[in-house]
Design a protein around this motif. Sequence first.
Motif, PDB file in Angstrom:
ATOM      1  N   ALA A 176       0.834  -1.204   0.000  1.00 48.40           N
ATOM      2  CA  ALA A 176       0.000   0.000   0.000  1.00 48.40           C
ATOM      3  C   ALA A 176       0.869   1.255   0.000  1.00 48.40           C
ATOM      4  CB  ALA A 176      -0.915  -0.008   1.226  1.00 48.40           C
ATOM      5  N   ILE A 177       1.906   1.258   0.851  1.00 37.20           N
ATOM      6  CA  ILE A 177       2.758   2.443   0.928  1.00 37.20           C
ATOM      7  C   ILE A 177       3.535   2.621  -0.376  1.00 37.20           C
ATOM      8  CG2 ILE A 177       4.668   3.497   2.189  1.00 37.20           C
ATOM      9  CD1 ILE A 177       3.663   2.105   4.651  1.00 37.20           C
ATOM     10  N   TYR A 181       3.234   5.873  -2.834  1.00 42.20           N
ATOM     11  CA  TYR A 181       4.412   6.686  -3.077  1.00 42.20           C
ATOM     12  C   TYR A 181       4.802   6.747  -4.550  1.00 42.20           C
ATOM     13  CZ  TYR A 181       8.579   9.085  -1.653  1.00 42.20           C
ATOM     14  OH  TYR A 181       9.527  10.040  -1.470  1.00 42.20           O
ATOM     15  N   THR A 182       4.614   5.646  -5.271  1.00 41.96           N
ATOM     16  CA  THR A 182       5.060   5.617  -6.670  1.00 41.96           C
ATOM     17  C   THR A 182       3.903   5.547  -7.650  1.00 41.96           C
ATOM     18  OG1 THR A 182       5.202   3.241  -6.659  1.00 41.96           O
ATOM     19  CG2 THR A 182       7.169   4.430  -6.012  1.00 41.96           C
ATOM     20  N   SER A 183       2.683   5.439  -7.156  1.00 37.79           N
ATOM     21  CA  SER A 183       1.461   5.252  -7.958  1.00 37.79           C
ATOM     22  C   SER A 183       1.628   4.239  -9.073  1.00 37.79           C
ATOM     23  CB  SER A 183       0.909   6.570  -8.496  1.00 37.79           C
ATOM     24  OG  SER A 183       1.933   7.418  -8.841  1.00 37.79           O
ATOM     25  N   SER A 184       2.212   3.118  -8.729  1.00 37.78           N
ATOM     26  CA  SER A 184       2.293   2.017  -9.683  1.00 37.78           C
ATOM     27  C   SER A 184       2.436   0.722  -8.909  1.00 37.78           C
ATOM     28  CB  SER A 184       3.493   2.196 -10.598  1.00 37.78           C
ATOM     29  OG  SER A 184       3.682   1.020 -11.317  1.00 37.78           O
ATOM     30  N   LEU A 185       2.022  -0.372  -9.548  1.00 40.02           N
ATOM     31  CA  LEU A 185       2.224  -1.675  -8.919  1.00 40.02           C
ATOM     32  C   LEU A 185       3.148  -2.558  -9.731  1.00 40.02           C
ATOM     33  CD1 LEU A 185      -1.356  -2.445  -7.654  1.00 40.02           C
ATOM     34  CD2 LEU A 185       0.649  -2.153  -6.263  1.00 40.02           C
ATOM     35  N   THR A 186       3.486  -2.143 -10.945  1.00 46.03           N
ATOM     36  CA  THR A 186       4.417  -2.932 -11.742  1.00 46.03           C
ATOM     37  C   THR A 186       5.827  -2.723 -11.194  1.00 46.03           C
ATOM     38  OG1 THR A 186       3.006  -2.423 -13.585  1.00 46.03           O
ATOM     39  CG2 THR A 186       5.106  -3.448 -14.086  1.00 46.03           C
ATOM     40  N   MET A 187       6.533  -3.844 -10.959  1.00 47.45           N
ATOM     41  CA  MET A 187       7.806  -3.730 -10.259  1.00 47.45           C
ATOM     42  C   MET A 187       8.810  -2.882 -11.011  1.00 47.45           C
ATOM     43  SD  MET A 187       8.676  -7.265  -8.483  1.00 47.45           S
ATOM     44  CE  MET A 187       7.455  -8.512  -8.443  1.00 47.45           C
ATOM     45  N   ALA A 188       8.832  -2.999 -12.339  1.00 48.16           N
ATOM     46  CA  ALA A 188       9.820  -2.240 -13.108  1.00 48.16           C
ATOM     47  C   ALA A 188       9.553  -0.738 -13.010  1.00 48.16           C
ATOM     48  CB  ALA A 188       9.791  -2.690 -14.558  1.00 48.16           C
ATOM     49  N   THR A 189       8.278  -0.356 -13.073  1.00 45.89           N
ATOM     50  CA  THR A 189       7.948   1.078 -12.954  1.00 45.89           C
ATOM     51  C   THR A 189       8.265   1.601 -11.568  1.00 45.89           C
ATOM     52  OG1 THR A 189       5.993   0.242 -14.054  1.00 45.89           O
ATOM     53  CG2 THR A 189       6.217   2.597 -13.930  1.00 45.89           C
ATOM     54  N   SER A 193      10.803   4.704 -10.661  1.00 40.96           N
ATOM     55  CA  SER A 193      10.468   5.948  -9.966  1.00 40.96           C
ATOM     56  C   SER A 193      11.150   6.029  -8.604  1.00 40.96           C
ATOM     57  CB  SER A 193       8.960   6.091  -9.825  1.00 40.96           C
ATOM     58  OG  SER A 193       8.496   5.176  -8.895  1.00 40.96           O
ATOM     59  N   LEU A 194      11.558   4.895  -8.037  1.00 38.78           N
ATOM     60  CA  LEU A 194      12.257   4.958  -6.746  1.00 38.78           C
ATOM     61  C   LEU A 194      13.689   5.447  -6.898  1.00 38.78           C
ATOM     62  CD1 LEU A 194      11.293   1.850  -4.600  1.00 38.78           C
ATOM     63  CD2 LEU A 194      10.850   4.223  -4.117  1.00 38.78           C
ATOM     64  N   LYS A 195      14.217   5.364  -8.127  1.00 38.79           N
ATOM     65  CA  LYS A 195      15.610   5.765  -8.330  1.00 38.79           C
ATOM     66  C   LYS A 195      15.824   7.237  -7.987  1.00 38.79           C
ATOM     67  CE  LYS A 195      16.433   4.322 -12.493  1.00 38.79           C
ATOM     68  NZ  LYS A 195      17.065   4.074 -13.786  1.00 38.79           N
ATOM     69  N   ASN A 196      14.793   8.078  -8.247  1.00 35.35           N
ATOM     70  CA  ASN A 196      14.949   9.514  -8.026  1.00 35.35           C
ATOM     71  C   ASN A 196      14.437   9.966  -6.670  1.00 35.35           C
ATOM     72  OD1 ASN A 196      15.608   9.318 -10.740  1.00 35.35           O
ATOM     73  ND2 ASN A 196      13.467   9.610 -11.315  1.00 35.35           N
ATOM     74  N   LYS A 197      14.025   9.031  -5.830  1.00 30.30           N
ATOM     75  CA  LYS A 197      13.457   9.388  -4.544  1.00 30.30           C
ATOM     76  C   LYS A 197      14.521   9.279  -3.450  1.00 30.30           C
ATOM     77  CE  LYS A 197       9.429   9.993  -6.246  1.00 30.30           C
ATOM     78  NZ  LYS A 197       8.328   9.086  -6.490  1.00 30.30           N
TER      79      LYS A 197
END
Lengths: 493, 115
Positions: A176-177, A181-189, A193-197
């Motif tokens: 859920a978190i 935080y990334t508004s996606s459930l696909t692992m690659a996406t 998006s976590l790379k820039n966080k």
Amino acid sequence: MILPFFIIIPLLAAFLITLVSGKKDNWAIILSILAELSVLVLAVFCYVYQIDDIFVYNMSGWKIPFTICLVQDALSCFMIMVVSIIALTSLIYSVTYIRHLVSSWRYYALFMLLVTGMNGVILTGDLFNLFVFMEIALFSAYALVSYGRKAEEFEAAFKYAIMGSISSSLILIGIAITYSYTSSLTMATIAESLKNKPAGVTFWLGSLFLAGFGLKSAMVPFHAWLPDAHSSAPAPISSMLSGVLIKSLGIYTIIRIFYNVFGAPELFKTLFLVFGILSIVIASFLAIGQWDIKRLLAYSSISQIGFILVGLGVGNFYGILGAIFHLLSHAIFKSLLFYNTGAIEMAIGTRDMRDMGDLRKALPVTSFTSMVGSLAIMGMPPFNGFFSKFFIIMGLLQAKMYIVALLVVLGSILTIAYFVKFQRYGFRGKNVIEKEMVAEPIGSGMKFSMAFLALLCLVTSLMLIPGLRETTLDPVINVILDKTGYIKSVLGR
Amino acid sequence: MISYLIYVLCFALFLVGVYGILTKRDLIKIILATGIMGYSANLFLILFAYKKGALYPILSKGEEVKAMVDPLPQALVLTSIVIELGITAMLVALAIKLYERYKTFDITKIRRLSG
């Protein structure tokens, strides 16, 4: 595209078994073995011919941010193959063993659901879909642990189910978190998006996932349920749980999330090292004290999981190679040893080493294959266990972690200690058991499974020959080591 | 401040579940505690999707596009509720079987396995 068939075939088999079978279990046996055999053939085909390729299957034609995708890369090919080998031998073993216990088609239907869940977890590229498949696998695991209908088995299954639901809730909150935080459930996406966080987010998400999947893989602070559940289940199910379930739901998901999605942060690598060392040492000491052979093997599972975690924690080439190879070899020899305990329990009706004795005359196949399995898990040279532990220690030396390497060597010496006990009291004890004292003969299917896995203990060592390693294991390691490779290959950019 | 409070309350609900599992001795109460934990996880998902003053995400004729609630977590919660139903049924069945064998619901008296 053969990717979805890994999930469809066992699921369809489970469904058909419930429809077709009457009171007898003949149809269930035929259907389940056929299904598992075809999955194994497909898995070997993928592993041999498509290991360097990556396939993404988008369900119902939607493109990636909106779809549930299945991803087949070298790592998932490898895991599917391991699961299928163990599942097929376990099914062949079950034919005689389950008839001696409580014969019913329900066992085979639940078994196929277990395989469906594991294959789904391995293949999926979507975080929530992973959760759903994990619950399918766990649900059938709870039912199968209590299959023998004894009081202890219900107790173990209840404990297992409570622990399982705690870890599932933790994982669901983690998902859920992640989604918020990334508004996606696909692992690659998510990975992209976590790379820039900031790194703090990865820390919180990672600790939730580590607690959740750590419970599934039974690393030491989270290990309390495993010895009960794995030792109470019927022998072929123990071998499935110890051999592949804790690896596909625990170790595989940890690799996927922490290495492919989070990009292997240093903090978690250190945590893997710490938990791994704790698992190796504590579980080994607990195993030495056991007299019940299945409990001894269950504790040994925890300690061997520790070896895999240490290999992952080192994070260099040899460490990962050792971890991956130990995953394969542990699946093979631990399943073999659990088959042996099942055969002993069926033949002389006990699991306590103090009641066992010299079994070499009464059960020649069992005692010989258990010798092979014990030598392999101790890490004796021609067998696969030696090479996996050797590569883990080599990786540690290369990373200049000498104290950790020393502790791992200590752990493997402790492994030798409790398996010498297993062999000494279990198979070479004082009271000689003659052939006439055997209550029920061991079926040929059971003998075949044991002999086949004992053979694999030797044959899989060949995968490390320099020419073969480049085509069999190196692609798997590249998937784990390449931090952005997974994102690129799944998203196609 | 108020907007954070609701997440804190939701986390408190999760802790109630954990507390129940750790301290209660009755099997049925433990099962209820796992249920509470599951509800708090579902509530987290729903809260993340919630937007103040937003509409349900159905676009009908003659209506313009306004702020909408995120529908995906609601679909996820439906799935996870179904899964939890299955797990709870399984746990209750196991508890019934345990009662048949041990004649008690007290977890401290159900301990033939040890170590």
